[in-house]
Design a protein around this motif. Structure first.
Motif, mmCIF file in Angstrom:
data_model
loop_
_atom_site.group_PDB
_atom_site.id
_atom_site.type_symbol
_atom_site.label_atom_id
_atom_site.label_comp_id
_atom_site.label_asym_id
_atom_site.label_seq_id
_atom_site.Cartn_x
_atom_site.Cartn_y
_atom_site.Cartn_z
ATOM 1 N N LEU A 178 46.326 38.095 32.045
ATOM 2 C CA LEU A 178 45.862 38.636 33.313
ATOM 3 C C LEU A 178 47.063 38.828 34.234
ATOM 4 O O LEU A 178 47.909 37.927 34.361
ATOM 5 N N VAL A 179 47.165 39.996 34.825
ATOM 6 C CA VAL A 179 48.190 40.235 35.840
ATOM 7 C C VAL A 179 47.617 39.787 37.183
ATOM 8 O O VAL A 179 46.514 40.203 37.562
ATOM 9 N N VAL A 180 48.342 38.902 37.858
ATOM 10 C CA VAL A 180 47.862 38.352 39.124
ATOM 11 C C VAL A 180 48.937 38.426 40.193
ATOM 12 O O VAL A 180 50.134 38.533 39.905
ATOM 13 N N LYS A 181 48.478 38.349 41.425
ATOM 14 C CA LYS A 181 49.368 38.130 42.559
ATOM 15 C C LYS A 181 49.154 36.709 43.028
ATOM 16 O O LYS A 181 48.014 36.248 43.145
ATOM 17 N N ILE A 182 50.242 36.020 43.297
ATOM 18 C CA ILE A 182 50.171 34.677 43.874
ATOM 19 C C ILE A 182 50.918 34.694 45.192
ATOM 20 O O ILE A 182 52.125 34.952 45.230
ATOM 21 N N GLY A 183 50.190 34.449 46.258
ATOM 22 C CA GLY A 183 50.790 34.435 47.577
ATOM 23 C C GLY A 183 50.840 33.041 48.134
ATOM 24 O O GLY A 183 49.902 32.251 47.965
ATOM 25 N N ILE B 66 45.398 33.474 45.005
ATOM 26 C CA ILE B 66 45.515 34.060 43.670
ATOM 27 C C ILE B 66 44.579 35.250 43.587
ATOM 28 O O ILE B 66 43.378 35.121 43.871
ATOM 29 N N SER B 67 45.118 36.408 43.208
ATOM 30 C CA SER B 67 44.309 37.623 43.129
ATOM 31 C C SER B 67 44.501 38.294 41.779
ATOM 32 O O SER B 67 45.635 38.449 41.301
ATOM 33 N N PHE B 68 43.390 38.708 41.177
ATOM 34 C CA PHE B 68 43.435 39.458 39.918
ATOM 35 C C PHE B 68 43.846 40.899 40.192
ATOM 36 O O PHE B 68 43.345 41.541 41.117
ATOM 37 N N VAL B 69 44.768 41.425 39.363
ATOM 38 C CA VAL B 69 45.238 42.803 39.522
ATOM 39 C C VAL B 69 44.767 43.679 38.363
ATOM 40 O O VAL B 69 44.095 44.686 38.549
ATOM 41 N N THR B 70 45.109 43.276 37.133
ATOM 42 C CA THR B 70 44.745 44.051 35.952
ATOM 43 C C THR B 70 44.986 43.185 34.716
ATOM 44 O O THR B 70 45.187 41.971 34.829
ATOM 45 N N TYR B 71 44.980 43.814 33.542
ATOM 46 C CA TYR B 71 45.258 43.116 32.288
ATOM 47 C C TYR B 71 46.555 43.641 31.686
ATOM 48 O O TYR B 71 46.950 44.792 31.901
ATOM 49 N N GLU B 72 47.217 42.790 30.900
ATOM 50 C CA GLU B 72 48.400 43.223 30.136
ATOM 51 C C GLU B 72 48.499 42.375 28.871
ATOM 52 O O GLU B 72 48.831 41.186 28.933
ATOM 53 N N SER C 117 35.616 25.337 37.737
ATOM 54 C CA SER C 117 36.612 26.244 37.188
ATOM 55 C C SER C 117 36.601 27.595 37.893
ATOM 56 O O SER C 117 35.544 28.180 38.129
ATOM 57 N N LEU C 118 37.794 28.087 38.238
ATOM 58 C CA LEU C 118 37.948 29.401 38.855
ATOM 59 C C LEU C 118 37.944 30.477 37.779
ATOM 60 O O LEU C 118 38.750 30.440 36.842
ATOM 61 N N ASN C 119 37.037 31.429 37.899
ATOM 62 C CA ASN C 119 36.940 32.569 36.989
ATOM 63 C C ASN C 119 37.300 33.826 37.776
ATOM 64 O O ASN C 119 36.530 34.287 38.612
ATOM 65 N N LEU C 120 38.485 34.382 37.501
ATOM 66 C CA LEU C 120 38.967 35.518 38.281
ATOM 67 C C LEU C 120 38.163 36.797 38.038
ATOM 68 O O LEU C 120 38.208 37.715 38.854
ATOM 69 N N SER C 121 37.435 36.867 36.928
ATOM 70 C CA SER C 121 36.608 38.049 36.704
ATOM 71 C C SER C 121 35.384 38.035 37.619
ATOM 72 O O SER C 121 34.833 39.080 37.953
ATOM 73 N N LYS C 122 34.974 36.844 38.043
ATOM 74 C CA LYS C 122 33.834 36.714 38.959
ATOM 75 C C LYS C 122 34.291 36.553 40.407
ATOM 76 O O LYS C 122 33.605 36.992 41.336
ATOM 77 N N THR C 123 35.431 35.898 40.574
ATOM 78 C CA THR C 123 36.010 35.688 41.899
ATOM 79 C C THR C 123 37.433 36.212 41.875
ATOM 80 O O THR C 123 38.380 35.474 41.620
ATOM 81 N N PRO C 124 37.617 37.533 42.093
ATOM 82 C CA PRO C 124 38.934 38.139 41.900
ATOM 83 C C PRO C 124 40.016 37.687 42.874
ATOM 84 O O PRO C 124 41.199 37.875 42.611
ATOM 85 N N THR C 125 39.614 37.076 43.989
ATOM 86 C CA THR C 125 40.586 36.532 44.947
ATOM 87 C C THR C 125 40.132 35.137 45.367
ATOM 88 O O THR C 125 38.971 34.937 45.715
ATOM 89 N N TYR C 126 41.064 34.204 45.307
ATOM 90 C CA TYR C 126 40.757 32.816 45.684
ATOM 91 C C TYR C 126 41.910 32.278 46.521
ATOM 92 O O TYR C 126 43.082 32.569 46.257
ATOM 93 N N GLN C 127 41.572 31.449 47.504
ATOM 94 C CA GLN C 127 42.599 30.797 48.319
ATOM 95 C C GLN C 127 42.290 29.315 48.433
ATOM 96 O O GLN C 127 41.144 28.918 48.648
ATOM 97 N N GLY C 128 43.301 28.478 48.259
ATOM 98 C CA GLY C 128 43.111 27.038 48.365
ATOM 99 C C GLY C 128 44.438 26.307 48.394
ATOM 100 O O GLY C 128 45.501 26.872 48.092
ATOM 101 N N LYS C 129 44.377 25.035 48.766
ATOM 102 C CA LYS C 129 45.571 24.190 48.864
ATOM 103 C C LYS C 129 45.823 23.512 47.518
ATOM 104 O O LYS C 129 44.967 22.799 47.001
ATOM 105 N N LEU C 130 47.013 23.739 46.949
ATOM 106 C CA LEU C 130 47.375 23.159 45.656
ATOM 107 C C LEU C 130 47.721 21.689 45.840
ATOM 108 O O LEU C 130 48.635 21.339 46.593
ATOM 109 N N VAL C 131 46.990 20.809 45.127
ATOM 110 C CA VAL C 131 47.237 19.373 45.275
ATOM 111 C C VAL C 131 47.617 18.703 43.956
ATOM 112 O O VAL C 131 47.866 17.492 43.919
#
Length: 264
Positions: A257-262, A41-47, A220-234
């Motif tokens: 928040l506009v995000v990319k989810i890979g 999950i990566s933060f891109v911008t705001y909308e 809790s994941l805060n994308l403003s502090k951690t703009p990119t995170y990777q993990g296994k969804l359980v």
């Protein structure tokens, strides 16, 4: 595969196991199908969800100006007892407020981290309970407008909680409760003008979330502090993604928040 879009509350479908769907602009993801997969999950911008402009989000997916102007962010949303459409009094947009407030509402008890009282439009049952991560819930009264539901909630929260402990909910640190007994116990505290709307002989609704592993110490994941995170969804519960490393991500709290989810 990579998807990009502005975050909005996940839509849900109740069944043997709750199904979760995330609208990512040109793609509509069934998040249940991504369980046990590695996500980035990566933060891109705001909308802003109201004006659509690239402006920093203030609250509830709105930029600051829209939060104080949009009828969807009026005080009566969070405090139903402030509803005034039944009196013909406008807050921000009377026509909108009439449509939203002058329809059947439910006062309910839900058990997520503890037994709590809440209010929702009848059309939002059981969606509201799913969003709160409740594994069981029961309707107490059904009233014709939001104001009556609000004054009932105010009266009952003197005797039962009105907040969910998100950490306990995500840890699944809960006790089974007989909500029918709670309903009868609280009946005497329902305002006199609402007593006629009490629901007799009601049954609990049970909800089953797609969670394979609950976190012991959710962080809790805060994308403003951690703009990119990777993990296994359980797991998915409430409006939270739960990852194997005990990271949790609240989709609802990150609306706008506009995000990319890979899918890695």
């Amino acid at each position: 595969m990579e998807y990009q879009g502005v975050l909005k509350k996940m839509t849900t479908e109740n069944g043997d196991v709750i199904q979760y769907y995330l609208d990512m602009n040109s793609d509509f993801l069934n998040m249940n199908q991504l369980l046990n997969k590695e996500l980035e999950i990566s933060f891109v911008t705001y909308e802003c969800l109201s004006c659509g402009k690239e402006k920093q989000i203030y609250r509830q997916g709105f930029c600051k100006s829209c939060f104080f102007e949009n009828p969807n962010a009026g005080d009566w949303i969070m405090r139903p007892e402030l509803s005034k459409a039944h009196l013909g009094i406008e807050d921000r947009d009377l026509e909108y407020e009439k449509k939203a407030q002058l329809q059947p509402h439910i006062v309910y008890l839900a058990n997520s981290s503890n037994v709590k009282v809440g209010v929702t439009r009848k059309s939002q049952v059981p969606t509201r309970w799913i969003d709160q991560g409740a594994h069981e819930a029961i309707e107490i009264v059904e009233v014709p407008n939001r104001y009556l539901a609000g004054i009932t909630e105010v009266a009952l929260k003197e005797h039962v909680a009105d907040k969910t402990n998100w950490r306990k909910m995500l840890k699944n640190d809960i006790e089974e409760e007989d909500l029918s007994k709670w309903q009868e116990r609280l009946r005497a505290f329902i305002p006199e003008e609402v007593q006629e709307y009490f629901i007799e002989n009601n049954k609990e609704t049970e909800l089953n979330f797609p969670v394979e592993k609950y976190p012991e110490k959710p962080k809790s994941l805060n994308l403003s502090k951690t703009p990119t995170y990777q993990g296994k969804l359980v797991g998915i519960k409430g409006q939270y993604f739960i990852f194997e490393d005990q990271t949790v991500f609240n989709v609802r709290a990150n609306e706008g928040l506009v995000v990319k989810i890979g899918v890695v």
